[in-house]
Design a protein around this motif. Sequence first.
Motif, mmCIF file in Angstrom:
data_model
loop_
_atom_site.group_PDB
_atom_site.id
_atom_site.type_symbol
_atom_site.label_atom_id
_atom_site.label_comp_id
_atom_site.label_asym_id
_atom_site.label_seq_id
_atom_site.Cartn_x
_atom_site.Cartn_y
_atom_site.Cartn_z
ATOM 1 N N THR A 191 67.519 25.443 -4.593
ATOM 2 C CA THR A 191 67.063 26.794 -4.912
ATOM 3 C C THR A 191 67.434 27.732 -3.776
ATOM 4 O OG1 THR A 191 65.185 25.829 -6.072
ATOM 5 C CG2 THR A 191 65.033 28.170 -5.552
ATOM 6 N N VAL A 192 68.191 28.761 -4.097
ATOM 7 C CA VAL A 192 68.507 29.773 -3.085
ATOM 8 C C VAL A 192 67.284 30.646 -2.888
ATOM 9 C CG1 VAL A 192 69.785 31.937 -2.789
ATOM 10 C CG2 VAL A 192 70.994 29.850 -3.349
ATOM 11 N N ARG A 193 66.982 30.967 -1.656
ATOM 12 C CA ARG A 193 65.803 31.803 -1.394
ATOM 13 C C ARG A 193 66.202 33.283 -1.454
ATOM 14 N NH1 ARG A 193 60.868 31.176 1.198
ATOM 15 N NH2 ARG A 193 60.126 33.069 2.227
ATOM 16 N N LEU A 194 65.569 34.016 -2.356
ATOM 17 C CA LEU A 194 65.765 35.472 -2.414
ATOM 18 C C LEU A 194 64.520 36.105 -1.804
ATOM 19 C CD1 LEU A 194 67.236 35.857 -6.028
ATOM 20 C CD2 LEU A 194 68.493 35.791 -3.870
ATOM 21 N N SER A 195 64.690 36.750 -0.672
ATOM 22 C CA SER A 195 63.518 37.208 0.088
ATOM 23 C C SER A 195 62.999 38.564 -0.345
ATOM 24 C CB SER A 195 63.864 37.290 1.581
ATOM 25 O OG SER A 195 64.367 36.055 2.007
ATOM 26 N N SER A 196 63.875 39.405 -0.833
ATOM 27 C CA SER A 196 63.484 40.798 -1.019
ATOM 28 C C SER A 196 62.531 40.993 -2.197
ATOM 29 C CB SER A 196 64.728 41.652 -1.235
ATOM 30 O OG SER A 196 64.343 42.986 -1.392
ATOM 31 N N PHE A 197 61.556 41.886 -1.990
ATOM 32 C CA PHE A 197 60.690 42.328 -3.092
ATOM 33 C C PHE A 197 61.498 43.183 -4.064
ATOM 34 C CE2 PHE A 197 57.260 41.665 0.013
ATOM 35 C CZ PHE A 197 56.336 41.019 -0.773
ATOM 36 N N CYS A 198 62.447 43.890 -3.526
ATOM 37 C CA CYS A 198 63.147 44.903 -4.313
ATOM 38 C C CYS A 198 64.277 44.282 -5.115
ATOM 39 C CB CYS A 198 63.678 45.976 -3.361
ATOM 40 S SG CYS A 198 64.803 47.117 -4.141
ATOM 41 N N THR A 199 64.335 44.607 -6.395
ATOM 42 C CA THR A 199 65.348 44.043 -7.278
ATOM 43 C C THR A 199 66.756 44.418 -6.801
ATOM 44 O OG1 THR A 199 63.783 44.233 -9.091
ATOM 45 C CG2 THR A 199 66.085 43.955 -9.693
ATOM 46 N N LEU A 201 74.868 39.057 -3.406
ATOM 47 C CA LEU A 201 76.272 39.287 -3.018
ATOM 48 C C LEU A 201 76.632 38.438 -1.797
ATOM 49 C CD1 LEU A 201 76.807 43.165 -3.300
ATOM 50 C CD2 LEU A 201 77.950 41.368 -4.597
ATOM 51 N N ALA A 202 75.719 38.412 -0.839
ATOM 52 C CA ALA A 202 75.964 37.639 0.389
ATOM 53 C C ALA A 202 76.093 36.151 0.056
ATOM 54 C CB ALA A 202 74.842 37.878 1.381
ATOM 55 N N HIS A 203 75.223 35.672 -0.831
ATOM 56 C CA HIS A 203 75.298 34.252 -1.225
ATOM 57 C C HIS A 203 76.613 33.952 -1.938
ATOM 58 C CE1 HIS A 203 71.340 33.205 0.103
ATOM 59 N NE2 HIS A 203 70.748 34.119 -0.679
ATOM 60 N N LEU A 204 77.026 34.862 -2.804
ATOM 61 C CA LEU A 204 78.273 34.644 -3.555
ATOM 62 C C LEU A 204 79.460 34.623 -2.589
ATOM 63 C CD1 LEU A 204 77.677 36.943 -6.693
ATOM 64 C CD2 LEU A 204 77.677 34.438 -6.624
ATOM 65 N N ARG A 205 79.402 35.498 -1.597
ATOM 66 C CA ARG A 205 80.501 35.532 -0.606
ATOM 67 C C ARG A 205 80.614 34.201 0.132
ATOM 68 N NH1 ARG A 205 79.049 40.785 1.023
ATOM 69 N NH2 ARG A 205 77.967 39.906 2.824
ATOM 70 N N MET A 209 62.537 31.324 -9.024
ATOM 71 C CA MET A 209 61.541 31.072 -7.971
ATOM 72 C C MET A 209 60.982 32.396 -7.440
ATOM 73 S SD MET A 209 59.721 29.060 -6.237
ATOM 74 C CE MET A 209 60.279 27.369 -6.024
ATOM 75 N N SER A 210 61.839 33.407 -7.367
ATOM 76 C CA SER A 210 61.386 34.714 -6.886
ATOM 77 C C SER A 210 60.314 35.291 -7.819
ATOM 78 C CB SER A 210 62.590 35.663 -6.801
ATOM 79 O OG SER A 210 62.166 36.954 -6.496
#
Lengths: 415, 273
Positions: B173-181, B189-193, B207-208
């Motif tokens: 599971t990749v962790r997405l930290s931001s509250f903002c969509t 984008l950073a993960h895809l890069r 998970m978010s």
Amino acid sequence: MAEEKKTTIKKIRSAGPMRQLMADYFKELDEASKTGSPQIAWCTSVGPAELLRSFGFLVYFPENHGAMLGSSRMAPDLIPAANAIGYSPDICSYLTSDIGSYLRKNTPLTKAFGMETVPLPDVLVYNTNQCRDVKDWFSFYERELEVPCIGIDTMRQIGDITPEHISGLIGQHKALIPILEEISGQKFDIDRLRETVKSSYECTKGWKKVLRIAEKRPSPITFFDATIHMGPAVVLRGDDRAVQYYETLNAELEERVANGVGAVDDETYRFYWEGMPVWGKLREHAEFFAEKKSCVVASTYCNSWIFEDLEHEDPFEGMARAYTELFIVRSEGYKEKYLENMVRDYNISGIIYHDAKTCPNNSNNRYGLPLRFSKSSGVPHVVINGDLNDLRLYSEEQAKTQFEALVEQISEKAK
Amino acid sequence: MTQKKKNDSKSASSDRGLYCGVDVGASATKLTLIDAAKEIRAMVVRPSGVDYAATAKECLAQALSEAGNASKLARSVSTGYGRHNVKYADASLTEIHCHGIGCYHYIPHSISIVDIGGQDNKVIRLDDTGQRIDFKMNRKCAAGTGAFIEEIALRLGVKIDEMDPLARRTDHTVRLSSFCTVFAKTEILAHLRRGVDVAEIVRGAFMSVIQRVVEMDPLDTEVVLTGGVVAYNPIIAEIFSEKIGRRVEVPPHPQFTGALGAALIALQQSTNE
């Protein structure tokens, strides 16, 4: 068919005399601003107004202007102007809408009272008992208008008020005197201060009576009415005209009680409003609750202009105590006890906490109080997200669904 | 989508007519028809679109048709954000109330209902008798709602109905930290890069959503998950269960619990009349 119905809000006759009184107050300020006499002091909402009046200043309250910017719905258009010069959208929206109003040269006083601008100050006087933002707010005008800014720094989160708290605040009040003497050219007169404090205390008694009459069932007045009729208690305390106004209003409310007339038809549920009003939505909220046979009978906000400690032989100690006894200055424990008393006195069915995004000091849901209080008291609650002035932070549908769900919950429990 | 249940017209219960619950949500309108024996006779879901009244009407016509031409409507209750737009409703109640009734019908004990809708989340706590203890709604933000999932799907170029099978392809599971969509999309984008597998990002998006929900309430009673997001992505219940370390219940037809609750209320109101 489930169409939303509009409910007529019952008009309070005294609104006429109140509007006239407010018009007179602003006319005097406008003339003084144009002629330079008498001098004008800007004062925070619970600042040392009595002291200022004793020096002969007319007193103008920018927070009252903030509320007008909110209720006229001008605020969302003006706030961005303040944001653009570095005042964050996350800080007090009274501050940002007022500074935006100044920058854009656009004030609701024009439409309401024919004034071109807000009255210009000779001195800016704050008390941080409301928040730090009031000091930052006045500091903007200190720089912009090159007017002296002085004030009182009140402690926060106070549990029991100690002699040390009070002596410090008395000292701060007295320290303003030489500066005010210099600005006004008047010698401080303790007797004038006593008279002003006495008048302010009489106003408090009248205003308290207005709010306490809502303990009656049905209540002759709602929170939404009270936010309007508190005007004289906010801007004219220390002036006998405010005392007279509350005599008029109380007579009308007593008449309603005698005739069994409630502010809301068939009043069934009674709510407490904790936090700031959503100024731009007062009418909608009033209609919504009336439609649900619900009356918001009491609030922290309207009770924040009751200053019973003004009755003191030493006016300085009276002011120091009265302006520190405030709910907003106190600890969580004090606030819980306060709510307990209000729920009992007003026979409250449920509590609405308004989490005003830009007003942390008036948003008492943020440190677990609603859950703690519901658990200890058994009184259900909702927390609505919104703001006092910035309607961009308010979701109408979400708020109404939550109000309605709370009414449903209470009515189900009552079955 | 239309679902038909136990449509045997021989049921004597249907002689008394059918009871309709219609849940006009921000994204979808759900309608349930039940008979006097509380048997579901039809379920219809359509995008709410821009004309809530018309959509609700169309849902009813379709449901009545599915339930049999002889069906007659005894009473209707509307719920959801568009509840006041339903012209044929005899009464309207909030979705908070109706979800409670609908869930308690299937799981009749103390529960914490977590409804993940298109544009909001709710946590509704019921006691053992089905009485609501309290409720909470998310702050006015798309974080943790169906709208968040839709935005992420759009960014990843994945169809909504492909997300569940994609997420099942991995345990990471990749962790997405931001509250903002919007900021979460920037994180993606950073993960895809960096060449992260899309499946892991989809799992991270789910998970978010769960993370935003567990921040709303301690969830100290049995958790029941409802709403369209769970209906279309049942893996969310599995990830939720892993997250809180307890079993999570999903009632039958989780997208329809609000509509079912409204229909049950219509039946009850009719009985009380």
